[in-house]
Design a protein around this motif. Structure first.
Motif, mmCIF file in Angstrom:
data_model
loop_
_atom_site.group_PDB
_atom_site.id
_atom_site.type_symbol
_atom_site.label_atom_id
_atom_site.label_comp_id
_atom_site.label_asym_id
_atom_site.label_seq_id
_atom_site.Cartn_x
_atom_site.Cartn_y
_atom_site.Cartn_z
ATOM 1 N N ASP A 115 -13.729 -3.033 0.812
ATOM 2 C CA ASP A 115 -13.334 -4.442 0.685
ATOM 3 C C ASP A 115 -13.811 -5.080 -0.615
ATOM 4 N N GLU A 116 -14.760 -4.453 -1.311
ATOM 5 C CA GLU A 116 -15.226 -4.991 -2.596
ATOM 6 C C GLU A 116 -14.152 -4.906 -3.674
ATOM 7 N N ILE A 117 -13.198 -4.002 -3.523
ATOM 8 C CA ILE A 117 -12.081 -3.917 -4.473
ATOM 9 C C ILE A 117 -11.365 -5.255 -4.541
ATOM 10 N N PHE A 118 -11.288 -5.919 -3.387
ATOM 11 C CA PHE A 118 -10.484 -7.136 -3.304
ATOM 12 C C PHE A 118 -11.206 -8.371 -3.833
ATOM 13 N N VAL A 126 -1.734 -5.881 -3.366
ATOM 14 C CA VAL A 126 -1.944 -4.460 -3.071
ATOM 15 C C VAL A 126 -1.160 -4.065 -1.823
ATOM 16 N N ALA A 127 -1.228 -4.897 -0.785
ATOM 17 C CA ALA A 127 -0.500 -4.608 0.455
ATOM 18 C C ALA A 127 0.989 -4.443 0.171
ATOM 19 N N GLU A 128 1.532 -5.344 -0.616
ATOM 20 C CA GLU A 128 2.954 -5.274 -0.955
ATOM 21 C C GLU A 128 3.266 -3.985 -1.715
ATOM 22 N N GLN A 129 2.378 -3.618 -2.635
ATOM 23 C CA GLN A 129 2.626 -2.433 -3.454
ATOM 24 C C GLN A 129 2.546 -1.137 -2.650
ATOM 25 N N ARG A 132 3.010 -2.478 2.823
ATOM 26 C CA ARG A 132 2.451 -3.078 4.043
ATOM 27 C C ARG A 132 2.456 -4.585 3.923
ATOM 28 N N LYS A 133 2.396 -5.244 5.057
ATOM 29 C CA LYS A 133 2.236 -6.695 5.078
ATOM 30 C C LYS A 133 0.761 -7.003 4.868
ATOM 31 N N GLY A 134 0.494 -8.161 4.310
ATOM 32 C CA GLY A 134 -0.882 -8.579 4.084
ATOM 33 C C GLY A 134 -1.693 -8.609 5.367
ATOM 34 N N ALA A 135 -1.086 -9.074 6.459
ATOM 35 C CA ALA A 135 -1.792 -9.149 7.743
ATOM 36 C C ALA A 135 -2.156 -7.758 8.252
ATOM 37 N N ILE A 152 -4.741 4.632 2.801
ATOM 38 C CA ILE A 152 -5.968 4.750 2.007
ATOM 39 C C ILE A 152 -5.642 5.467 0.702
ATOM 40 N N ARG A 153 -4.868 6.519 0.822
ATOM 41 C CA ARG A 153 -4.477 7.291 -0.360
ATOM 42 C C ARG A 153 -3.596 6.460 -1.299
ATOM 43 N N ALA A 154 -2.683 5.675 -0.733
ATOM 44 C CA ALA A 154 -1.791 4.839 -1.557
ATOM 45 C C ALA A 154 -2.590 3.788 -2.333
ATOM 46 N N ILE A 155 -3.571 3.176 -1.685
ATOM 47 C CA ILE A 155 -4.420 2.209 -2.382
ATOM 48 C C ILE A 155 -5.172 2.917 -3.505
ATOM 49 N N GLY A 156 -5.712 4.074 -3.211
ATOM 50 C CA GLY A 156 -6.402 4.844 -4.238
ATOM 51 C C GLY A 156 -5.495 5.167 -5.411
#
Length: 186
Positions: A115-118, A126-129, A132-135, A152-156
C-alpha cells in the motif's frame, strides 16, 4: 491431518538450484499433486489448471503452498515467474513517467509494503490500468489474502517489478494486516 513429508523435500531442492520452476515440484514427484490440491481445498483438475496458469491463484493459496514447502511466498514467486514470465504491457497502454521511480524506491527500502506504492501513484489510475475497478483494488488492499496473483503481477508490471519483488511487498502488507497494525480500532 499431518503434513505430507514430501513438502520437506522442496526447500532443499530449491536452495540447491535443482528446483527451478513450479511444475518441477510435481515433475520430480516431491509432493503428489492430489495432496497439494487437497491441502489448498482445490479439486485435482482445477489445481492442474492453476499450475498451468498461476495468475489465477490468490495470495492466500500461494502463501499456504509456500509455507508447506518451507519457502517464503516470494521464493514461490521465483518458481512461478521462471516458468510463466509476466506479460508485458500493451504498447497502447502508457505508463506515467513517475512509475519509473517506484522500483528504485522498493530497492532502497523506502517502499516496503504494497500500500506504500499508493503514496506516490494514484491507486484508481493503477486499478484502471490493470483492468480493475478502484473499489475492487481497495478491497484487495484491505485483505491481501484474496488478491489474485495475476493482479499482483500486473501491478508489478507497471513498475517493472518482478512477481517475487511484489510478493515481498504483499507479505509485509499481510503481516501488518494479521498483526492488527492496519485494522481500525473498535
Amino acid at each position: 491431518m499431518a503434513k505430507h513429508n514430501g513438502y520437506d523435500l522442496v526447500r532443499p531442492m530449491f536452495t540447491s538450484g535443482r528446483l527451478k520452476k513450479l511444475s518441477d515440484i510435481f515433475k520430480f514427484r516431491l509432493v503428489p499433486i492430489t495432496v497439494v490440491a487437497t491441502d489448498l481445498g482445490k479439486e485435482k483438475n482445477r489445481f492442474k489448471e492453476l499450475i498451468e496458469n498461476p495468475d489465477d491463484f490468490i495470495y492466500q493459496e500461494i502463501r499456504l503452498f509456500s509455507t508447506n514447502c518451507r519457502l517464503a511466498p516470494f521464493e514461490m514467486g521465483i518458481l512461478i515467474e521462471t516458468e510463466h514470465p509476466g506479460h508485458r504491457l500493451k504498447t497502447d497502454q502508457e505508463k506515467e513517467e513517475k512509475y519509473a521511480a517506484i522500483k528504485p524506491l522498493v530497492e532502497e527500502g523506502t517502499i516496503t509494503c504494497l500500500d506504500e506504492i499508493f503514496k506516490y501513484v494514484h491507486k484508481y489510475t493503477v486499478a484502471e490500468q490493470i483492468g480493475r475497478k478502484g473499489a475492487t483494488l481497495d478491497r484487495y488492499l484491505k485483505n491481501v489474502d484474496n488478491f489474485p496473483i495475476g493482479d499482483i503481477r500486473a501491478i508489478g508490471g507497471l513498475f517493472e517489478l518482478k512477481l517475487s519483488e511484489m510478493l515481498k511487498l504483499v507479505e509485509v502488507q499481510y503481516d501488518k494486516q494479521t498483526s492488527g497494525a492496519l485494522k481500525k480500532p473498535e
